[in-house]
Design an enzyme around this catalytic site. Structure first.
Site, PDB file in Angstrom:
ATOM      1  N   LYS A 107       0.799  -1.228   0.000  1.00 17.64           N
ATOM      2  CA  LYS A 107       0.000   0.000   0.000  1.00 17.64           C
ATOM      3  C   LYS A 107       0.830   1.276   0.000  1.00 17.64           C
ATOM      4  O   LYS A 107       1.858   1.346   0.658  1.00 17.64           O
ATOM      5  CB  LYS A 107      -0.893   0.021   1.246  1.00 17.64           C
ATOM      6  CG  LYS A 107      -1.937  -1.072   1.243  1.00 17.64           C
ATOM      7  CD  LYS A 107      -2.861  -0.918   2.430  1.00 17.64           C
ATOM      8  CE  LYS A 107      -2.158  -1.329   3.700  1.00 17.64           C
ATOM      9  NZ  LYS A 107      -2.805  -1.081   4.930  1.00 17.64           N
TER      10      LYS A 107
ATOM     11  N   GLY B 135      10.014  -5.781   6.360  1.00 17.45           N
ATOM     12  CA  GLY B 135       9.980  -7.186   6.763  1.00 17.45           C
ATOM     13  C   GLY B 135       9.870  -8.131   5.579  1.00 17.45           C
ATOM     14  O   GLY B 135      10.609  -9.109   5.478  1.00 17.45           O
TER      15      GLY B 135
HETATM   16  P1  ADP Z   1       7.781  -4.620   3.466  1.00 20.07           P
HETATM   17  O1  ADP Z   1       7.397  -5.485   4.642  1.00 20.07           O
HETATM   18  O2  ADP Z   1       8.999  -5.126   2.765  1.00 20.07           O
HETATM   19  O3  ADP Z   1       7.855  -3.174   3.838  1.00 20.07           O
HETATM   20  P2  ADP Z   1       5.055  -4.353   2.655  1.00 20.07           P
HETATM   21  O4  ADP Z   1       4.639  -4.809   3.996  1.00 20.07           O
HETATM   22  O5  ADP Z   1       4.806  -2.947   2.307  1.00 20.07           O
HETATM   23  O6  ADP Z   1       6.599  -4.718   2.412  1.00 20.07           O
HETATM   24  O7  ADP Z   1       4.322  -5.202   1.519  1.00 20.07           O
HETATM   25  C1  ADP Z   1       4.531  -6.561   1.374  1.00 20.07           C
HETATM   26  C2  ADP Z   1       3.350  -7.183   0.698  1.00 20.07           C
HETATM   27  O8  ADP Z   1       3.052  -6.500  -0.510  1.00 20.07           O
HETATM   28  C3  ADP Z   1       3.578  -8.609   0.318  1.00 20.07           C
HETATM   29  O9  ADP Z   1       2.771  -9.425   1.119  1.00 20.07           O
HETATM   30  C4  ADP Z   1       3.179  -8.674  -1.145  1.00 20.07           C
HETATM   31  O10 ADP Z   1       2.391  -9.799  -1.464  1.00 20.07           O
HETATM   32  C5  ADP Z   1       2.385  -7.415  -1.323  1.00 20.07           C
HETATM   33  N1  ADP Z   1       2.346  -7.007  -2.731  1.00 20.07           N
HETATM   34  C6  ADP Z   1       3.366  -6.815  -3.578  1.00 20.07           C
HETATM   35  N2  ADP Z   1       2.911  -6.541  -4.824  1.00 20.07           N
HETATM   36  C7  ADP Z   1       1.569  -6.564  -4.769  1.00 20.07           C
HETATM   37  C8  ADP Z   1       0.526  -6.377  -5.722  1.00 20.07           C
HETATM   38  N3  ADP Z   1       0.814  -6.101  -6.999  1.00 20.07           N
HETATM   39  N4  ADP Z   1      -0.742  -6.467  -5.298  1.00 20.07           N
HETATM   40  C9  ADP Z   1      -1.017  -6.722  -4.013  1.00 20.07           C
HETATM   41  N5  ADP Z   1      -0.100  -6.928  -3.066  1.00 20.07           N
HETATM   42  C10 ADP Z   1       1.189  -6.847  -3.425  1.00 20.07           C
HETATM   43 MG    MG Z   2       5.618  -5.377   5.850  1.00 25.57          MG
END
Ligand code: ADP
Ligand code: MG
Length: 395
Positions: free
Chosen positions: A199, A352
């Site tokens: 998001k 994460g």
């Molecule tokens: P991080 O923990 O590395 O900061 P986030 O928590 O923001 O990352 O997001 C991780 C999630 O984003 C993952 O579970 C992944 O499945 C989701 N994600 C990545 N691309 C998409 C997409 N195109 N549509 C929906 N969800 C997505």
């Molecule tokens: Mg995350």
């Protein structure tokens, strides 16, 4: 780092209370530790203290017991794994404060290590209750914070405790703060940030703060849909954060006026439903079908992103490029990870899921720094001052 570390104080023979982040993932069925990277990350600090003849008292939280004793969230299995990794015995205590723990501490010899029980079995921990902090402080002469992953929380063991003991950083804390602050204050240019993940709303502060520092900003993941929509594309069934369209437009305007190259996907992989094993295809962003979901960045986008980051001396990455949990949509994340692993640049990863993805690919060691703190690294990169860092003694 402008904070004192364990190198700057006398620790021989001292009782040293070390706040670590042993909040390890547990297998839901067997309750076994499924990833011990958080334990491995603090070994340098623990080894140093043991070698210097400190009496090492470790404390951590695990999970969310919410102030009650939860059997599955006891830290004894962590003590066992730590002991295997250290090659030294590590005792575990039945609690983290109180006469019995004080008694166990009094029996420690120089170079011994003891792991206290889950701090969050006491509700006072998360409330930053000062009586609880004082009870913890009675166990030690010096306090060390090596729990970067918990440094964004003002809890008794990360903030309050510093009112009662001289407080310094451990080596992991030092490394985290050094890498992240260097990226924000004096990065080698060209500097690119890659952001992705679910998001936009999770990363507003990050996007705003790094906009003024980077030369290019590459946006993938689910969040790119809101940006694509703001540019007038249709993104099918993918979630658009309608209330963030304005933010996206303003960020793109800011990039244009600041001369920051903002790159959005030119092609994406779409699927008929948000699942694995369903029909999927690669399409241009101008041709996303109405009934499909955007699941990953496409191959042309991978090439465009790769070309951009190959020019860079610093690359920061936060958020996967696609729904990497499903193998069909792992390619974008994997390709970016492989590209970063090849670079002769400073590569800094936060988040994460991002860390989890590169660990799974076996590429974590090829990055300059993979942050152990998801929420903490995000807040740090947003430009916030972390309470667990702030309370440490200045150099
Ligand atoms: P991080 O923990 O590395 O900061 P986030 O928590 O923001 O990352 O997001 C991780 C999630 O984003 C993952 O579970 C992944 O499945 C989701 N994600 C990545 N691309 C998409 C997409 N195109 N549509 C929906 N969800 C997505
Ligand atoms: Mg995350």
């Amino acid at each position: 780092m402008h904070k004192k570390t364990i190198r700057d104080i006398e620790i021989k023979g001292k009782r040293v209370l070390v706040r670590v982040d042993f909040n390890v993932p547990l297998d839901p069925e067997t309750n076994a530790i499924s990833d011990d990277s958080r334990i491995r990350a603090v070994l340098p600090t623990i080894r140093y203290l043991v070698e210097k003849g400190s009496k090492v008292i470790l404390c951590s939280h695990l999970g969310r017991p919410k102030g009650r004793v939860v059997e599955e969230l006891r830290l004894a299995p962590v003590a066992k794994r730590l002991s295997e990794l250290l090659g030294l015995p590590v005792a575990s205590a039945g609690d983290c404060i109180g006469p019995e723990v004080e008694e166990a501490v009094s029996r420690l010899n120089e170079g011994d290590a003891l792991l206290l029980e889950n701090l969050r079995f006491h509700a006072e921990e998360e409330k930053n209750n000062l009586e609880f902090a004082e009870a913890l402080s009675r166990l030690a002469d010096v306090y060390v914070n090596d729990a970067f992953g918990a440094a964004h929380r003002a809890h008794a063991s990360t903030a309050g405790i510093a009112q009662y003991l001289p407080a310094v950083a451990g080596f992991l804390m030092e490394k985290e703060v050094d890498f992240l602050s260097k990226a924000l204050t004096e990065p080698a240019h060209p500097f690119a940030a890659i952001t992705g993940g679910a998001k936009v709303s999770d990363k507003l502060g990050l996007l705003e703060n790094i906009m003024g520092k980077v030369d290019s900003l590459l946006i993938g993941g689910g969040m790119c849909c809101t940006f694509l929509k703001a540019q007038g594309y249709s993104v099918g069934q993918s979630r658009v954060e309608e209330d963030k369209l304005d933010f996206a437009r303003k960020l793109m305007d800011k990039a244009a006026s600041a001369g920051v190259k903002l790159i959005l996907p030119s092609d994406v992989i779409v699927a008929e439903s948000f699942a694995s094993g369903v029909p999927c295809k690669t399409v241009s962003v101008s041709e996303i079908p109405e009934n499909y979901y955007v699941m990953d960045i496409g191959p042309s986008t991978v090439d465009e992103f790769a070309t951009e980051i190959r020019k860079c001396k610093t690359v920061m990455w936060n958020g996967p490029m696609g729904v990497f949990e499903y193998k069909e949509f792992r390619n974008g994340t994997e390709a970016i990870a492989r590209e970063l692993a090849k670079l002769e640049a400073t590569t800094i990863l936060g988040g994460g899921s991002t860390a989890e993805a590169v660990e799974e690919l076996g590429l974590a060691d090829r990055m300059s720094h993979v942050s152990t703190g998801g929420g903490a690294s995000l807040e740090f990169l947003e430009g916030k001052i972390l309470p667990g860092v702030e309370v440490l003694q200045d150099k």
